[in-house]
Design an enzyme around this catalytic site. Structure first.
Site, mmCIF file in Angstrom:
data_model
loop_
_atom_site.group_PDB
_atom_site.id
_atom_site.type_symbol
_atom_site.label_atom_id
_atom_site.label_comp_id
_atom_site.label_asym_id
_atom_site.label_seq_id
_atom_site.Cartn_x
_atom_site.Cartn_y
_atom_site.Cartn_z
ATOM 1 N N SER A 103 76.088 -0.304 70.428
ATOM 2 C CA SER A 103 75.946 1.091 70.849
ATOM 3 C C SER A 103 77.241 1.859 70.572
ATOM 4 C CB SER A 103 75.615 1.340 72.220
ATOM 5 O OG SER A 103 75.675 2.848 72.477
ATOM 6 N N TYR A 112 76.869 1.046 81.200
ATOM 7 C CA TYR A 112 76.276 0.611 79.902
ATOM 8 C C TYR A 112 77.337 0.533 78.740
ATOM 9 C CZ TYR A 112 73.302 1.468 75.512
ATOM 10 O OH TYR A 112 72.856 1.457 74.411
HETATM 11 N N1 LIG Z 1 67.923 4.548 71.759
HETATM 12 C C1 LIG Z 1 68.899 4.807 71.708
HETATM 13 O O1 LIG Z 1 69.582 5.838 71.727
HETATM 14 C C2 LIG Z 1 69.920 3.314 71.597
HETATM 15 C C3 LIG Z 1 71.434 3.751 71.153
HETATM 16 C C4 LIG Z 1 72.457 2.920 70.977
HETATM 17 C C5 LIG Z 1 72.089 1.522 71.551
HETATM 18 N N2 LIG Z 1 70.847 1.235 71.856
HETATM 19 C C6 LIG Z 1 70.306 -0.108 72.056
HETATM 20 O O2 LIG Z 1 69.270 -0.425 71.391
HETATM 21 C C7 LIG Z 1 68.582 -1.477 71.963
HETATM 22 C C8 LIG Z 1 67.112 -1.237 71.983
HETATM 23 O O3 LIG Z 1 67.001 -0.108 72.623
HETATM 24 P P1 LIG Z 1 65.719 1.000 72.334
HETATM 25 O O4 LIG Z 1 66.346 2.365 72.297
HETATM 26 O O5 LIG Z 1 64.846 0.401 71.521
HETATM 27 O O6 LIG Z 1 64.990 0.800 73.795
HETATM 28 P P2 LIG Z 1 63.667 0.720 74.438
HETATM 29 O O7 LIG Z 1 63.760 0.805 75.874
HETATM 30 O O8 LIG Z 1 62.594 1.329 73.511
HETATM 31 O O9 LIG Z 1 63.295 -1.003 74.216
HETATM 32 C C9 LIG Z 1 64.020 -1.895 74.654
HETATM 33 C C10 LIG Z 1 62.947 -3.232 74.764
HETATM 34 O O10 LIG Z 1 63.795 -4.281 75.504
HETATM 35 C C11 LIG Z 1 62.870 -4.794 76.409
HETATM 36 N N3 LIG Z 1 63.752 -5.522 77.364
HETATM 37 C C12 LIG Z 1 64.261 -5.235 78.386
HETATM 38 N N4 LIG Z 1 64.787 -6.111 79.027
HETATM 39 C C13 LIG Z 1 64.302 -7.302 78.722
HETATM 40 C C14 LIG Z 1 64.584 -8.670 78.832
HETATM 41 N N5 LIG Z 1 65.338 -8.955 79.992
HETATM 42 N N6 LIG Z 1 64.255 -9.423 78.012
HETATM 43 C C15 LIG Z 1 63.519 -9.212 76.940
HETATM 44 N N7 LIG Z 1 63.394 -7.849 76.759
HETATM 45 C C16 LIG Z 1 63.777 -6.905 77.438
HETATM 46 C C17 LIG Z 1 61.991 -3.691 77.030
HETATM 47 O O11 LIG Z 1 60.817 -4.330 77.398
HETATM 48 C C18 LIG Z 1 61.863 -2.832 75.698
HETATM 49 O O12 LIG Z 1 60.816 -3.112 75.035
HETATM 50 C C19 LIG Z 1 69.147 -1.694 73.461
HETATM 51 O O13 LIG Z 1 70.182 -2.830 73.376
HETATM 52 C C20 LIG Z 1 70.032 -0.321 73.369
HETATM 53 O O14 LIG Z 1 70.905 -0.487 74.467
HETATM 54 C C21 LIG Z 1 69.926 2.219 71.994
#
Ligand SMILES: NC(=O)c1ccc[n+]([C@@H]2O[C@H](COP(=O)([O-])OP(=O)(O)OC[C@H]3O[C@@H](n4cnc5c(N)ncnc54)[C@H](O)[C@@H]3O)[C@@H](O)[C@H]2O)c1
Length: 283
Positions: A141, A154
């Protein structure tokens, strides 16, 4: 960037963790669109199944239940799939004042965001080294590059993921294994509605409070990730304003720290305003 994404991913096998939602769905869809055979893995089995069922070729998608905090389960999936590519993407967040974060929440975010990635690396990297090929792609991120307050736990975990990825890349290069870390600013996914603690809640916390007007479209982000991975680059920092902020931070760390203090104050003010409004409408 001009890379032939289809030629790179076509016929390859990939595991995407956290594929039940948001970025994981978009990554799975983009990979299958480029001809890859994808295992959509998520803690939420139903969500993983929905993702797999919603994706059509030219590649293929199937679902698997996977808790990335379970090292044995990650190893078993890697052993059975023997992936060419592993996307360590599952992640959680907590937003609010750090004094309100419980030890259980600290443990949870360390377990998913750090240990989850470690489990993926420990399972897939030796296999890739033995084979002399493969790619590991870790979703960090902008929080892994810059220190934004009120998402302190985070930020800690994502810094760890950046460090792990960049260091491993230097080891892996001579062994034919690629390592890429992707660092987006806000992406329009359900995570923006999760993990609030204390008085903090609402998407504005992650967006307005950090000066983001339009979060990235996950599909656009996924295409950028695939281009980055196909070109075997070390890192993707996106969108452009985030890239500029990151570069600025490297040259002027003091200035950026001061700005971050300003953002924290702004976020607290936003939350107080919202709380007062809610109190007024409840009275
Ligand atoms: N959306 C943003 O703004 C953003 C920005 C930077 C980084 N990220 C990173 O992107 C990645 C995906 O995030 P997203 O935005 O799609 O979030 P999201 O919440 O939409 O999806 C995350 C998924 O991870 C799954 N998950 C959670 N714990 C788990 C576990 N123990 N084992 C397996 N699966 C698990 C959840 O069930 C969910 O389906 C994350 O690592 C997040 O930190 C997101």
């Amino acid at each position: 960037m001009t890379v032939d994404v289809d030629a790179h991913f076509g016929g390859k096998t990939a595991i995407v963790t956290g594929a039940g939602s948001g970025i994981g769905v978009a990554l799975s869809r983009a990979l299958v669109g480029a001809g890859a055979h994808v295992v959509c893995a998520d803690l939420d089995e139903m969500a993983a199944s929905r993702t797999a069922a919603s994706i059509t070729g030219p590649g293929s998608a199937r679902a698997a239940r996977l808790d990335v905090t379970d090292a044995a389960a990650v190893q078993a999936l890697v052993d059975s799939v023997q992936p060419d590519l592993l996307f360590n993407n599952a992640g959680i967040t907590f937003g609010g004042e750090t004094e309100d974060l419980t030890l259980a929440q600290w443990d949870a975010i360390i377990d998913v965001n750090i240990r989850g990635v470690v489990h993926g690396v420990a399972a897939a990297y030796p296999l890739m080294v033995r084979r002399g090929s493969g790619q590991i792609v870790n979703t960090a991120s902008m929080g892994g590059l810059m220190a934004a307050g009120l998402i302190t736990s985070y930020v800690m975990t994502k810094h760890a993921v950046v460090g792990l990825s960049l260091a491993l890349r230097t080891e892996a290069a001579a062994k034919g294994v690629g390592v890429t870390v992707v660092c987006p600013a806000a992406v329009d996914t359900p995570i923006l509605d999760k993990g609030y603690i204390g008085r903090f809640h609402g998407r504005d916390f992650y967006l307005k409070g950090q000066g983001v007007r339009h979060p990235l479209d996950p599909a656009v982000f996924a295409e950028q990730v695939l281009e980055t991975v196909a070109a075997d680059k070390a890192m993707l920092v996106t969108p452009r304003p985030a890239r500029i902020a990151w570069r600025l931070g490297r040259f002027f760390p003091g200035f950026v720290q001061k700005q971050a203090i300003g953002f924290v104050a702004k976020q607290r003010k936003l939350q107080d305003k919202r709380a007062k409004k809610e109190l007024r409408s409840a009275a």
